[in-house]
Design an enzyme around this catalytic site. Structure first.
Site, PDB file in Angstrom:
ATOM      1  N   LYS A 187      -9.405  -7.339  -0.716  1.00  0.00           N
ATOM      2  CA  LYS A 187      -8.844  -8.106  -1.846  1.00  0.00           C
ATOM      3  C   LYS A 187      -8.102  -9.334  -1.346  1.00  0.00           C
ATOM      4  CE  LYS A 187      -8.392  -3.782  -4.232  1.00  0.00           C
ATOM      5  NZ  LYS A 187      -7.529  -2.610  -4.454  1.00  0.00           N
ATOM      6  N   LYS A 211       0.876  -1.165   0.000  1.00  0.00           N
ATOM      7  CA  LYS A 211       0.000   0.000   0.000  1.00  0.00           C
ATOM      8  C   LYS A 211       0.904   1.204   0.000  1.00  0.00           C
ATOM      9  CE  LYS A 211      -1.836  -1.715   3.892  1.00  0.00           C
ATOM     10  NZ  LYS A 211      -3.258  -1.716   4.143  1.00  0.00           N
ATOM     11  N   ARG A 212       0.352   2.423  -0.114  1.00  0.00           N
ATOM     12  CA  ARG A 212       1.214   3.597  -0.034  1.00  0.00           C
ATOM     13  C   ARG A 212       1.982   3.586   1.286  1.00  0.00           C
ATOM     14  NH1 ARG A 212       1.003   7.542  -4.260  1.00  0.00           N
ATOM     15  NH2 ARG A 212       2.209   8.777  -2.797  1.00  0.00           N
ATOM     16  N   THR A 260      -8.991  -0.979   1.245  1.00  0.00           N
ATOM     17  CA  THR A 260      -9.687  -1.883   0.330  1.00  0.00           C
ATOM     18  C   THR A 260      -8.811  -3.091   0.005  1.00  0.00           C
ATOM     19  OG1 THR A 260      -9.015  -0.295  -1.356  1.00  0.00           O
ATOM     20  CG2 THR A 260     -11.343  -0.349  -0.788  1.00  0.00           C
ATOM     21  N   LYS A 283      -0.032   4.279   8.264  1.00  0.00           N
ATOM     22  CA  LYS A 283      -0.256   2.875   7.865  1.00  0.00           C
ATOM     23  C   LYS A 283       0.743   1.943   8.550  1.00  0.00           C
ATOM     24  CE  LYS A 283      -2.030   4.184   3.270  1.00  0.00           C
ATOM     25  NZ  LYS A 283      -3.408   3.658   3.145  1.00  0.00           N
TER      26      LYS A 283
HETATM   27  O1  9GP Z   1      -7.098   6.545   3.183  1.00  0.00           O
HETATM   28  C1  9GP Z   1      -8.305   6.232   2.569  1.00  0.00           C
HETATM   29  C2  9GP Z   1      -8.504   4.715   2.494  1.00  0.00           C
HETATM   30  O2  9GP Z   1      -8.609   4.197   3.785  1.00  0.00           O
HETATM   31  C3  9GP Z   1      -9.759   4.394   1.709  1.00  0.00           C
HETATM   32  O3  9GP Z   1      -9.887   3.002   1.540  1.00  0.00           O
HETATM   33  C4  9GP Z   1      -9.718   5.085   0.362  1.00  0.00           C
HETATM   34  C5  9GP Z   1     -10.976   4.857  -0.432  1.00  0.00           C
HETATM   35  O4  9GP Z   1     -12.083   5.243   0.304  1.00  0.00           O
HETATM   36  O5  9GP Z   1      -9.545   6.490   0.511  1.00  0.00           O
HETATM   37  C6  9GP Z   1      -8.344   6.854   1.177  1.00  0.00           C
HETATM   38  N1  9GP Z   1      -8.309   8.305   1.306  1.00  0.00           N
HETATM   39  C7  9GP Z   1      -7.548   9.083   0.544  1.00  0.00           C
HETATM   40  O6  9GP Z   1      -6.795   8.671  -0.301  1.00  0.00           O
HETATM   41  C8  9GP Z   1      -7.604  10.573   0.751  1.00  0.00           C
HETATM   42  O7  9GP Z   1      -8.725  11.032   1.325  1.00  0.00           O
END
Ligand code: 9GP
Length: 841
Positions: A682, A567-568, A678, A573
């Site tokens: 997965k 992930k990023r 998300t 995180k």
């Molecule tokens: O950091 C969230 C992530 O938890 C989430 O799954 C995703 C889609 O809803 O959005 C991310 N938020 C952002 O990238 C910036 O608001």
């Protein structure tokens, strides 16, 4: 609908109308035709790139035929449409997805094979469309897939960046960014040079009263940049519905270049206007969950929003309906605050251009928009400085002030005398300089606001937006827990698992109704089934092991426990918690006797993800992971017991290899910081278990799959504030095991410890904002439980089967149905199933 061809000449058109090809022979014919004509090659110089191009063009032609029909059908039906505004669409590759969604992958496979190519090699030629940073952009891509698959009339609107998210290279353990020029050859887009919108910036506002005494505002002067539309067809799964994603590209409105300057020898400035205009859509901002407040970013936002709204309004006006019907025909969803200016722009169009009065216009605006919040992190909440706004978008700033004034007047009526409340909720922050709070503007201008997982939606209601709940009432705020498309994240990424599931559940129906997975529960103790299940996981791990070998040179044992965090890279995180845990494991192994080592389950710790180029701490974490790998991977005491891998340039197509290969994946954010996540969904959907904190969608995953099937650890969101307070104002003693980890780092065991001083210091000396030390013990203990559980493979496999069986809730189709019902009030447009689709099971 007006047609340019007169009635009596339409027969010829109908006779020769394009028909979607279906058979293998027709596919081959199309491929050869494209090789020989479109690409001007022949069988003698058709390499894999050319074969990819030709196969893609054959599918693109097919999609666009369905696209045309879909658009006509939707126009005729004239029902309500959804417009999904997102600055990011992380689409990944299109060919494999198109083949599977239209159900012709086997046809293509055989056809390509007859022409001399392996389909896998052809699929691998494609460059990812990486117009996004992480979860937010990928969610938008999953939503487009679901909206098309469920037959919703829906368009995505975004920007056609020339450069997507940078490519990451690891050089001497450090991240290096390389530009991602992805448009060299992109067969999936259609330039629409006839669909252009001129977008204005800067200038000033002249106000006067017209002859009827009405106040008029005219925004004049400044500069104009032209937006050109590029359309990308979005095929639904097993349906003819093919929706549209329209991306805008910027170019100079004043023609190509300035001939006068060119002729007088001033070559450089003759192209300056053109270059300045093109800069707007040149590059995606590479920040995830971070707002930087740069003028070019605001320019991007307005450029995209203005072009999209012009397009939407133009389409609406063709129907000749009354303005009051606008929200009955159109729902616009704001993906985060990035498109919030759309609220102001629509109000501007209605009052300045169309002459509606304020209240009538505002009712239309608020009934049209819905806003999705994706984060509570303060550094990610967008704010724009008022002077910047004043310069770039003077008329919009006036409208924002008016929106704020009317809003604050209503608050004053509801809470007379509560000046603190007014200051807290004002769209304008009274700072130096003043700032426009975009999230507040988005709330005030929308009829619904949603978070993306239950905990997250509760948090926004009780913390950052709590005053707005008092003002607007609780009904305005809702939750739609995120989801993922099972077409890409199961069927495409894990074809063997998909096939096994299909064989037990009566076909591919589960891809349209993911709750069908429930039927797998009865196989959780079936020996034969479990064997096949385990074989598939092993094969997926072998595939990843090969990939690891070819990209990093490190050999990993596919029988080891694959522990993955991709992930990023972000402090919240907590990849640092993971790597500190790895170092702790390393210390433990070193201290073990040979006998003890034999009992330990071998582990491969796999990391992947990009750090924002300016995010130094995240880059330090990447550096530490790589340096730990360099030491551990060649330590003979450790051997197979522990390997540490950093996979370069994590992206969607790599996720499709990585996700099916996990035994355990890590979702270990500080409680209350990850809105949803998300990738957790997965991994579980692909038969991996997860270790995680009580955060984001982990909580609902636990509820669905059962707490016996997940490894939860760490402090709860409700305790975070108190813990932080204790760190800063009480005593803060570090976890003793973590101290040992830090001591090893400080002994230069992983290279010059100076390089990691800021990272360890953030925990030791600077308040440990992300509670790494507080959660360390619980994390280590839970990892030990993972080791133990993995030894009992039989039980482990049962857990993974039960988990997959219970993941139905996390389909993005469920999300789209919830948005449609609770927020958009739209219905799908039914289609005739038999529209020439080749259906493969
Ligand atoms: O950091 C969230 C992530 O938890 C989430 O799954 C995703 C889609 O809803 O959005 C991310 N938020 C952002 O990238 C910036 O608001």
């Amino acid at each position: 609908v007006e047609a340019l061809i007169p009635e009596h000449q339409r027969d010829a058109w109908k006779k020769f109308q394009a028909k979607p090809w279906v058979s293998k022979d027709d596919f081959e014919k199309e491929v050869v035709r494209h090789v020989e004509t479109t690409l001007a090659r022949s069988m003698f110089n058709c390499d894999e790139t050319a074969a990819y191009a030709a196969a893609s063009l054959a599918f693109r032609d097919r999609l666009i035929t369905e696209w045309n029909r879909t658009q006509q059908r939707q126009t005729f039906a004239d029902t309500k449409r959804v417009y999904y505004l997102s600055l990011e669409f992380l689409m990944g590759r299109a060919l494999d997805n198109a083949m599977l969604n239209v159900g012709l992958k086997n046809v293509a496979k055989e056809g390509l094979s007859e022409l001399g190519f392996r389909i896998e090699d052809i699929i691998n030629q494609e460059h990812d469309a990486a117009l996004g940073n992480g979860g937010l952009g990928r969610l938008a891509a999953c939503f487009l897939d679901s909206m098309a698959s469920l037959n919703f009339p829906a368009w995505g609107y975004g920007l056609r960046y020339k450069y997507g998210i940078f490519k990451q290279e690891i050089v001497d353990g450090y991240q290096v960014e390389v530009p991602d020029y992805w448009l060299d050859f992109n067969p999936w887009e259609f330039p629409r040079h006839d669909i252009v919108v001129d977008v204005q910036f800067y200038g000033g506002v002249r106000k006067y009263q017209d002859d009827d005494g009405k106040n008029v505002a005219v925004w004049e002067g400044g500069e104009i940049v032209r937006a050109v539309a590029y359309d990308v067809p979005i095929p639904g799964f097993n349906t003819p519905t093919t929706n549209n994603m329209r991306l805008w590209s910027s170019k100079a409105a004043s023609g190509e270049f300035d001939f006068q300057k060119f002729n007088s020898g001033d070559y450089e400035s003759s192209v300056a206007d053109q270059q300045r205009a093109e800069t707007i859509s040149a590059v995606l901002y590479p920040n995830d969950n971070l707002d930087r407040g740069k003028e070019l970013r605001l320019k991007q936002q307005y450029f995209w929003v203005a072009a999209s709204l012009y397009d939407i309004v133009r389409r609406f006006k063709k129907s000749k309906r009354a303005w009051s019907e606008f929200p009955d025909q159109i729902a616009i969803q704001l993906n985060d605050t990035h498109p919030t200016l759309a609220i102001v722009e629509l109000q501007r169009i209605l009052i300045d251009m169309e002459g509606l009065d304020w209240d009538e216009a505002w009712a239309i605006v608020t009934n049209t928009f819905g806003y999705t919040n994706h984060t509570v992190l303060p550094e990610a909440l967008e704010k724009w400085s008022v002077p910047l706004f004043q310069n770039l978008l003077p008329r919009h700033l006036q409208i924002i002030y008016d929106i704020n004034m009317f809003f604050l007047q209503s608050v004053e009526r509801k809470f007379p005398g509560d000046r603190d409340m007014l200051a807290r909720v004002s769209i304008i922050e009274e700072s130096q300089p003043k700032m426009v709070r975009m999230a507040f503007l988005a709330i005030v201008g929308s009829h619904k606001v949603n978070g993306v997982a239950e905990l997250h939606s509760d948090l926004i209601r009780t913390t950052i937006f709590k005053d707005f709940v008092k003002i607007f009432g609780p009904d305005k705020f809702t939750n739609v827990t995120n989801g993922i498309t099972p077409r890409r994240w199961l069927h495409q990424a894990n074809p063997r698992l998909s096939e096994l599931i299909a064989s037990k559940t009566g076909g591919l129906g589960f891809l349209k109704d993911l709750n069908v997975l429930n039927e797998l529960e009865k196989f959780a103790d079936d020996k034969e089934f479990k064997k096949e299940w385990a074989e598939i996981k092993y094969a997926n791990k072998v595939k990843l092991a090969k990939y690891i070998k070819s990209t990093t040179g490190v050999t990993v044992n596919p029988s080891a426990l694959f522990d993955i965090q991709v992930k990023r890279i972000h402090e919240y995180k907590r990849q640092q918690l993971n790597i500190f845990g790895v170092i702790h494991r390393y210390l433990t192994i070193k201290a073990m006797t040979a006998e003890e080592r034999k009992k330990l389950a071998p582990r491969v710790s796999i990391f992947g993800g990009k750090a924002a180029p300016g995010y130094w701490m995240a880059k330090t974490i990447i550096h530490l992971i790589n340096n730990v790998g360099a030491v551990v991977n060649k330590d003979p005491d450790v051997g197979d017991l522990l390997k540490v891998i950093f996979l370069e340039d994590y992206n969607v197509s790599k996720a499709e290899i990585i996700t099916p290969a996990s035994d355990i994946s890590e979702h270990i954010s500080t409680a209350g910081t990850e809105a949803s996540g998300t990738s957790n969904m997965k991994f579980v959907l692909n038969g991996g278990l997860i270790i995680g904190t009580c955060d984001g969608a982990n909580i609902e995953i636990t509820r669905e799959i059962g707490e016996n099937n997940i490894f939860l650890f760490g402090n709860l969101a409700e305790d975070v504030e108190d813990l932080r307070h204790t760190h800063n104002y009480g005593s803060h003693t570090l976890d003793p095991d973590l101290v040992k980890v830090f001591d090893l780092i400080k002994s230069d065991a992983f290279g010059d410890a100076g390089a990691f001083g800021a990272l360890t210091g953030s925990i030791e000396d600077h308040g440990d904002y992300y509670l790494v030390s507080d959660d360390f013990h619980s994390y280590i203990k839970t990892q030990a439980l993972v080791d133990e559980a993995y030894k009992n493979q039989d039980e482990w496999i049962t857990k993974t089967i039960l988990s997959v069986a219970r993941m139905g809730f996390f389909s993005s189709d469920r999300c789209i149905n919830e948005y449609a019902e609770m927020i958009w009030n739209v219905e799908p447009l039914p289609v005739e199933k038999e529209s020439g689709l080749g259906k493969e099971e």
